[in-house]
Design a protein around this motif. Structure first.
Motif, PDB file in Angstrom:
ATOM      1  N   LEU A 182       0.592  -1.507  -0.153  1.00 48.33           N
ATOM      2  CA  LEU A 182      -0.312  -0.206  -0.049  1.00 48.33           C
ATOM      3  C   LEU A 182       1.014   1.514  -0.083  1.00 48.33           C
ATOM      4  N   SER A 183       0.464   2.608  -0.354  1.00 41.68           N
ATOM      5  CA  SER A 183       1.199   3.399  -0.711  1.00 41.68           C
ATOM      6  C   SER A 183       1.621   3.903   0.377  1.00 41.68           C
ATOM      7  N   ASN A 184       0.777   3.422   1.732  1.00 40.61           N
ATOM      8  CA  ASN A 184       1.555   4.392   2.651  1.00 40.61           C
ATOM      9  C   ASN A 184       2.219   3.640   3.313  1.00 40.61           C
ATOM     10  N   GLY A 185       2.532   2.666   3.578  1.00 42.16           N
ATOM     11  CA  GLY A 185       3.624   1.554   3.582  1.00 42.16           C
ATOM     12  C   GLY A 185       3.779   0.637   4.186  1.00 42.16           C
ATOM     13  N   ALA A 186       2.413   0.349   4.174  1.00 37.08           N
ATOM     14  CA  ALA A 186       1.766  -0.965   4.958  1.00 37.08           C
ATOM     15  C   ALA A 186       1.751  -2.077   3.993  1.00 37.08           C
ATOM     16  N   MET A 187       1.157  -3.201   4.438  1.00 42.33           N
ATOM     17  CA  MET A 187       1.575  -4.587   3.922  1.00 42.33           C
ATOM     18  C   MET A 187       0.218  -5.431   3.726  1.00 42.33           C
ATOM     19  N   ASN A 213       4.867  -1.809   8.644  1.00 36.77           N
ATOM     20  CA  ASN A 213       6.244  -1.077   7.736  1.00 36.77           C
ATOM     21  C   ASN A 213       6.353  -2.565   7.166  1.00 36.77           C
ATOM     22  N   GLN A 214       7.145  -2.373   5.880  1.00 40.48           N
ATOM     23  CA  GLN A 214       7.889  -3.600   5.242  1.00 40.48           C
ATOM     24  C   GLN A 214       8.860  -4.531   6.112  1.00 40.48           C
ATOM     25  N   ASN A 215       9.279  -3.656   7.418  1.00 35.78           N
ATOM     26  CA  ASN A 215      10.501  -4.618   8.010  1.00 35.78           C
ATOM     27  C   ASN A 215      10.024  -5.238   8.986  1.00 35.78           C
TER      28      ASN A 215
END
Length: 422
Positions: A182-187, A213-215
């Motif tokens: 997603l554009s806000n960094g979520a997944m 966040n993707q980390n």
């Protein structure tokens, strides 16, 4: 007098809706799933509140984001149709927090549209006890681009291994991993895998995952193993997973932790919430169900090639699972292409029997389309996901119905899809 006022209000709303059609990407208020929010949805909302029909997806009816659909939301709906407000309160989420040191130790609260089976929060997986590990090799990586849900990647599993003190075996080829960025960094993640244990039993693994966040990607699996035998402990377990993807090496590793002993009590100091942008539609965990629809124009015909059944048998929640892998096939009609050797029909053979086929098309001009065809026999409903700027993007919004599977070529099945009409 009061009933006359209500009738007049609904009549005015009906007239307004004939000239205005409110497209709403996040689907809030779209109770009949036709990608428009109008007086038809308003009338359906009223019927549901009166107990004349159930809300098919309560999250779509929760217009103020308080976790329930009620008369307050109905009043908000009326204001929206009258133009008093231009968006629902629930469409203005708080931004996803910027990752801070220590966030990886916090409880992760999934978005309400993708609860992952742990709506109250997913603890750090490593706070539990390692139960087993899954190491997989990827066959294909499809970067689909932006769909109605966000940036979509699909990973097709070539095979792999599962290792642990109480279970070991192989990962069957054709498994699917759907990653949504997603554009806000979520997944958001969904996986559908099948294991074959070293002593010949099959285990079904379907998971939902998320990340602020993707980390820090966390996965919650729904695992079904045979009730009888040495794997019944899986059916009563509570698990969270860590997923690591290496696209260069074409591998995925999933570490599965038993978190049954982990206490989850989220508050503002020990948790972080996943939010979603307002310009994307919410993806659904469950398949679409058709109400008061009938088959219209023939859309396509599939000839689907199948492998032998992978039978899990009786498992938890009164489910009896049978899996029929999809190994290829053709699509002909309003679009033409092939069926990729991936996915399966994940059947629940309990009464009433339902099928849930998850697979991929590749059109003759190279477009990848995610297909889901599911439901009870006599009422199968296909849905699609494709790149939003593709010439096939109409598949993302139009409604379709499916025939039951019939005899196909080479031991496979033939299925016809139709445009849905009211």
């Amino acid at each position: 007098m009061k009933s006359k006022w209500i009738f007049t209000t609904i009549f005015v709303l009906f007239i307004l809706s004939n000239s205005l059609s409110f497209s709403f990407a996040a689907e809030l208020g779209d109770l009949n799933s036709d990608n428009n929010v109008n007086s038809i949805d308003f009338g359906l909302y009223r019927r549901c509140l009166l107990g004349l029909c159930p809300f098919e997806d309560p999250s779509v009816a929760d217009l103020d984001g308080d976790g329930s659909a009620n008369s307050i939301d109905f009043g908000i709906f009326r204001k929206f149709l009258l133009g008093i407000i231009t968006e629902f309160p629930a469409t203005t989420p708080k931004p996803t927090p910027t990752p801070q040191s220590g966030d990886e130790d916090k409880i992760l609260i999934p978005h309400k549209s993708w609860t992952c089976g742990m709506a109250d929060g997913i603890p750090k997986p490593e706070s539990g006890v390692l139960a087993f590990e899954i190491n997989m090799k990827l066959d294909q990586i499809y970067n689909m681009g932006k769909t109605q849900y966000g940036q979509r990647q699909v990973f097709v599993i070539q095979g792999g291994t599962i290792t642990g003190s109480k279970i070991s075996g192989s990962v069957m080829s054709g498994g699917l991993d759907f990653q949504l960025d997603l554009s806000n960094g979520a997944m958001e993640i969904e996986q559908i895998l099948v294991f074959k244990t070293n002593d010949g039993n099959y285990v079904y693994f379907r998971s939902a995952g998320t990340a602020a966040n993707q980390n820090d990607v966390r996965i919650v699996p729904n695992i079904e193993a045979p009730n009888n035998g040495s794997y019944s402990w899986i059916n009563s377990g509570k698990f969270a997973c860590r997923r690591i993807v290496d696209t260069a090496a074409k591998t995925i590793k999933i570490s599965v932790y038993d978190i049954s002993g982990v206490t989850v009590r989220a508050d503002s100091t020990n948790s972080i919430a996943v939010t979603k942008p307002t310009d994307v539609q919410y993806q659904s965990w469950d398949f679409r169900k058709a109400f008061d629809e009938r088959k219209g124009t023939l859309f396509i015909t599939e000839d689907v090639a199948l492998a032998g059944s992978q039978t899990v048998g009786a498992t938890k929640n009164n489910i009896s699972r049978n899996i029929i892998p999809i190994t290829g096939g053709t699509v002909t009609g309003s679009l033409n292409g092939k069926i990729i050797a991936a996915g399966a029909d994940y059947q629940n053979t309990s009464n009433p029997m339902t099928i849930d086929a998850r697979y991929l098309w590749q059109t003759n001009d190279g477009e990848i389309i995610i297909v889901r065809n599911a439901g009870q026999f006599g009422s199968l409903v296909p849905t699609f996901e494709v790149r939003a700027d593709s010439k096939y993007s109409y598949l993302n919004s139009k409604l379709y119905l499916s025939s039951d599977p019939g005899m196909g070529s080479g031991g496979g099945v033939k299925i016809s899809f139709y445009e849905s009409t009211k």
